[in-house]
Write a protein that holds these residues in place. Structure first.
Motif, PDB file in Angstrom:
ATOM      1  N   MET A  24     -59.300 -65.926  37.535  1.00  0.00           N
ATOM      2  CA  MET A  24     -59.550 -66.021  38.967  1.00  0.00           C
ATOM      3  C   MET A  24     -60.921 -65.467  39.313  1.00  0.00           C
ATOM      4  N   SER A  25     -61.208 -64.285  38.750  1.00  0.00           N
ATOM      5  CA  SER A  25     -62.460 -63.661  39.146  1.00  0.00           C
ATOM      6  C   SER A  25     -63.651 -64.461  38.623  1.00  0.00           C
ATOM      7  N   SER A  26     -63.523 -65.048  37.438  1.00  0.00           N
ATOM      8  CA  SER A  26     -64.644 -65.830  36.898  1.00  0.00           C
ATOM      9  C   SER A  26     -64.860 -67.105  37.691  1.00  0.00           C
TER      10      SER A  26
ATOM     11  N   ARG B  67     -48.084 -69.952  36.978  1.00  0.00           N
ATOM     12  CA  ARG B  67     -49.315 -69.881  37.787  1.00  0.00           C
ATOM     13  C   ARG B  67     -50.550 -70.076  36.910  1.00  0.00           C
ATOM     14  N   LEU B  68     -50.449 -69.632  35.647  1.00  0.00           N
ATOM     15  CA  LEU B  68     -51.579 -69.876  34.744  1.00  0.00           C
ATOM     16  C   LEU B  68     -51.672 -71.366  34.419  1.00  0.00           C
ATOM     17  N   VAL B  69     -50.516 -71.961  34.149  1.00  0.00           N
ATOM     18  CA  VAL B  69     -50.496 -73.388  33.827  1.00  0.00           C
ATOM     19  C   VAL B  69     -51.143 -74.186  34.953  1.00  0.00           C
ATOM     20  N   SER B  70     -50.820 -73.843  36.184  1.00  0.00           N
ATOM     21  CA  SER B  70     -51.394 -74.645  37.264  1.00  0.00           C
ATOM     22  C   SER B  70     -52.893 -74.378  37.427  1.00  0.00           C
ATOM     23  N   ARG B  71     -53.342 -73.173  37.064  1.00  0.00           N
ATOM     24  CA  ARG B  71     -54.800 -72.930  37.041  1.00  0.00           C
ATOM     25  C   ARG B  71     -55.458 -73.776  35.964  1.00  0.00           C
ATOM     26  N   PHE B  72     -54.834 -73.810  34.802  1.00  0.00           N
ATOM     27  CA  PHE B  72     -55.420 -74.585  33.700  1.00  0.00           C
ATOM     28  C   PHE B  72     -55.593 -76.042  34.120  1.00  0.00           C
ATOM     29  N   ALA B  73     -54.639 -76.508  34.900  1.00  0.00           N
ATOM     30  CA  ALA B  73     -54.652 -77.921  35.264  1.00  0.00           C
ATOM     31  C   ALA B  73     -55.520 -78.193  36.485  1.00  0.00           C
ATOM     32  N   SER B  74     -56.155 -77.149  37.018  1.00  0.00           N
ATOM     33  CA  SER B  74     -56.858 -77.345  38.289  1.00  0.00           C
ATOM     34  C   SER B  74     -58.271 -77.914  38.117  1.00  0.00           C
TER      35      SER B  74
ATOM     36  N   GLN C  46     -51.281 -62.316  29.488  1.00  0.00           N
ATOM     37  CA  GLN C  46     -51.385 -63.450  30.423  1.00  0.00           C
ATOM     38  C   GLN C  46     -51.798 -62.993  31.810  1.00  0.00           C
ATOM     39  N   MET C  47     -51.243 -61.848  32.201  1.00  0.00           N
ATOM     40  CA  MET C  47     -51.576 -61.345  33.528  1.00  0.00           C
ATOM     41  C   MET C  47     -53.067 -61.012  33.584  1.00  0.00           C
ATOM     42  N   GLU C  48     -53.533 -60.330  32.533  1.00  0.00           N
ATOM     43  CA  GLU C  48     -54.942 -59.964  32.489  1.00  0.00           C
ATOM     44  C   GLU C  48     -55.808 -61.226  32.453  1.00  0.00           C
ATOM     45  N   PHE C  49     -55.366 -62.197  31.692  1.00  0.00           N
ATOM     46  CA  PHE C  49     -56.149 -63.423  31.601  1.00  0.00           C
ATOM     47  C   PHE C  49     -56.181 -64.139  32.951  1.00  0.00           C
ATOM     48  N   PHE C  50     -55.076 -64.093  33.634  1.00  0.00           N
ATOM     49  CA  PHE C  50     -55.028 -64.700  34.965  1.00  0.00           C
ATOM     50  C   PHE C  50     -56.100 -64.081  35.874  1.00  0.00           C
TER      51      PHE C  50
ATOM     52  N   PHE D  13     -63.463 -53.744  29.003  1.00  0.00           N
ATOM     53  CA  PHE D  13     -62.843 -55.040  28.748  1.00  0.00           C
ATOM     54  C   PHE D  13     -63.113 -56.004  29.899  1.00  0.00           C
ATOM     55  N   ARG D  14     -62.867 -55.518  31.108  1.00  0.00           N
ATOM     56  CA  ARG D  14     -63.029 -56.399  32.278  1.00  0.00           C
ATOM     57  C   ARG D  14     -64.473 -56.822  32.465  1.00  0.00           C
ATOM     58  N   LEU D  15     -65.359 -55.867  32.247  1.00  0.00           N
ATOM     59  CA  LEU D  15     -66.770 -56.172  32.397  1.00  0.00           C
ATOM     60  C   LEU D  15     -67.161 -57.298  31.436  1.00  0.00           C
ATOM     61  N   ARG D  16     -66.678 -57.153  30.238  1.00  0.00           N
ATOM     62  CA  ARG D  16     -67.063 -58.100  29.208  1.00  0.00           C
ATOM     63  C   ARG D  16     -66.615 -59.528  29.538  1.00  0.00           C
ATOM     64  N   TYR D  17     -65.376 -59.666  29.957  1.00  0.00           N
ATOM     65  CA  TYR D  17     -64.869 -61.017  30.142  1.00  0.00           C
ATOM     66  C   TYR D  17     -65.071 -61.579  31.539  1.00  0.00           C
ATOM     67  N   ARG D  18     -65.109 -60.693  32.526  1.00  0.00           N
ATOM     68  CA  ARG D  18     -65.222 -61.241  33.874  1.00  0.00           C
ATOM     69  C   ARG D  18     -66.664 -61.505  34.261  1.00  0.00           C
ATOM     70  N   GLN D  19     -67.599 -60.855  33.558  1.00  0.00           N
ATOM     71  CA  GLN D  19     -68.975 -61.022  33.997  1.00  0.00           C
ATOM     72  C   GLN D  19     -69.762 -62.006  33.159  1.00  0.00           C
TER      73      GLN D  19
END
Ligand code: ADP
Ligand code: MG
Length: 451
Positions: free
Chosen positions: A238-240, A264-271, A230-234, A205-211
């Protein structure tokens, strides 16, 4: 019937079904269906396996028939066929888009995001309402990972978010076919997450989405309330972004209005850059219909196009829906496409919205309560009895038709319900109005009351 027309019909059918069939059954059983043909009163559906065919047949055949009838505007039967094994991917195997013709699915060798071939920048009509979002999307597609990261696009339903998201994907791949692009909805992300956790395949899963180089996430609002996803998406996020990969997110509301999403996700979205799409004006609506007709390789009389553009003002999906309904009717019945035919085919859709003043929520609620004989506090409560639920759904439907409120605002007025509840309520009312004469009578009484 042409493949494009079939594709459009299937898209509308799926939208209807999605509102009546709960997740994850919808995603597993219904979302992957394809249509082989639509001819003389018969629709042939293709599915990937025997099991899916059986499920569909046993559980959802009636819903399928109903949805096709509503979209086609004529009675029809539905046959379910199992496709030869290589033609269709089974559910969940790859990001699926029903809009890709089978021949193209077969031709794709390495896993690629299945993007709707018609959702390109070339097919996107630019007007006042969307030029900023369009320009930002192009900038990102030309320079992924460096222009704006993330790009966050929000708009009400049917205004072109998914179209722009796919267009970015197409463009990036056309410049560099080696790029890895992943497109999916936040619901699919959630489903995939749950499944990989269960199967103990989180690494995959991580490989697929983070890479991947470009991650396109549609309708992020649906991860509301799903803490682990949400945690996983966060972490994915970050890693992407840290490693210079591009993320584009769409939503029905701006980041700070999203409820049930961690701050914390909301503020990432707005960054990165936040852009929105508004409702198109009349010129843009006409231009979109012209574009659409051109894509269908049909020429429609000017007056038919203008009639549709003047009368369907809610969103572009409805606009296209109206056009497709007219085209499908003419195709199916052999009638010539004239203003009279368009009027007749779209009568139920248009009768109430024309030339009336907008109503207030207060007026609608009062009329609903009187006609259904339900006290206001019960209407706004959690009471799920059939009568109350139907009254509430109809209030949502009428509010959508006769006010300028957003789904979220309507929900707020009707006892703090969220926008997806409202959206389901509207869809269910539309189906009931089509099928239940008593419900329709109540509706007409209310409309009369409201003047
Ligand atoms: P959303 O994702 O915002 O709900 P979509 O992207 O699915 O909306 O758009 C709904 C329909 O309207 C799609 O068929 C899309 O191609 C069409 N559409 C939206 N905006 C435009 C546009 N500017 N030009 C042409 N077609 C559009
Ligand atoms: Mg969308």
């Amino acid at each position: 019937m042409t493949l494009v027309l079939i594709t459009e019909i299937l898209k509308q059918v799926k939208e209807r079904l999605k509102s009546v069939i709960p997740s994850p059954k919808y995603e597993l059983i219904v979302e992957p269906i394809q249509v082989e043909s639509v001819e003389s009163g018969k629709v042939v559906i293709l599915v990937a396996g025997q099991k899916q065919a059986q499920w569909l047949q046993e559980e959802f055949l009636q819903e399928l028939i109903r949805a096709f009838q509503l979209v086609l505007g004529e009675p029809c039967e539905v046959e379910i066929k199992v496709a030869p094994s290589t033609e269709l991917k089974s559910a969940g195997e790859e990001v699926s888009s029903s809009a890709v013709p089978l021949s193209e699915v077969k031709a794709i060798k390495k896993p690629r995001p299945l993007l709707n071939p018609r959702f390109t920048f070339e097919n996107f009509v630019v007007g006042d309402s969307n030029q900023f979002s369009y320009a930002a999307s192009r900038a990102v597609a030309e320079n992924p990972g460096s222009a704006y990261n993330p790009l966050f696009i929000y708009a009400d339903v049917g205004l072109g978010k998914t179209h722009l998201l796919h267009a970015i994907g197409h463009h990036v791949l056309s410049i560099n076919p080696e790029m890895s692009v992943v497109y999916l909805t936040s619901e699919k992300f959630t489903a995939d997450f749950i499944e990989k956790v269960r199967a103990g395949k989180m690494n995959e899963f991580r490989l697929r989405y983070r890479q991947c180089d470009l991650l396109l996430i549609d309708d992020i609002q649906f991860i509301a309330g799903k803490t682990e996803t949400q945690m996983e998406f966060f972490h994915t996020f970050m890693s992407s972004v840290d490693s210079g990969k591009q993320i584009v997110i769409t939503s029905d509301a701006p980041p700070y209005d999203l409820k049930g999403i961690e701050s914390r996700l909301v503020s990432r979205f707005a960054s990165g850059l936040i852009v929105d799409i508004g409702s198109p004006g009349i010129e843009t609506r006409i231009a979109i219909l012209q574009k659409k007709a051109e894509l269908e390789s049909v020429t429609l009389p000017e007056d038919v196009l203008t009639f549709i553009a003047e009368n369907v003002t809610t969103n572009i999906r409805h606009l296209e829906g109206a056009l497709i309904r007219v085209l499908a009717f003419c195709n199916f019945s052999g009638a010539k496409c004239t203003l009279e035919v368009a009027r007749k085919v779209l009568a139920d859709m248009l009768s109430v919205t024309k030339g009336k003043r907008l109503l207030t929520m207060e007026e609608i609620i009062t009329a609903i309560c009187e006609v259904f004989r339900v006290p206001k506090n019960v209407l706004l409560s959690k009471d799920r009895r059939k009568k109350v639920a139907e009254a509430r759904m109809l209030a949502m439907y009428i509010a959508r038709e006769q006010t300028n409120l957003t789904l979220a605002q309507i929900g707020e007025e009707l006892g703090a319900r969220d926008h997806s509840t409202v959206s389901h309520g509207i869809m269910k009312s539309a189906i009931l109005l089509d099928e239940d004469p008593y419900f329709k009578q109540l509706y007409q009484m209310i409309i009369r009351k409201l003047g």
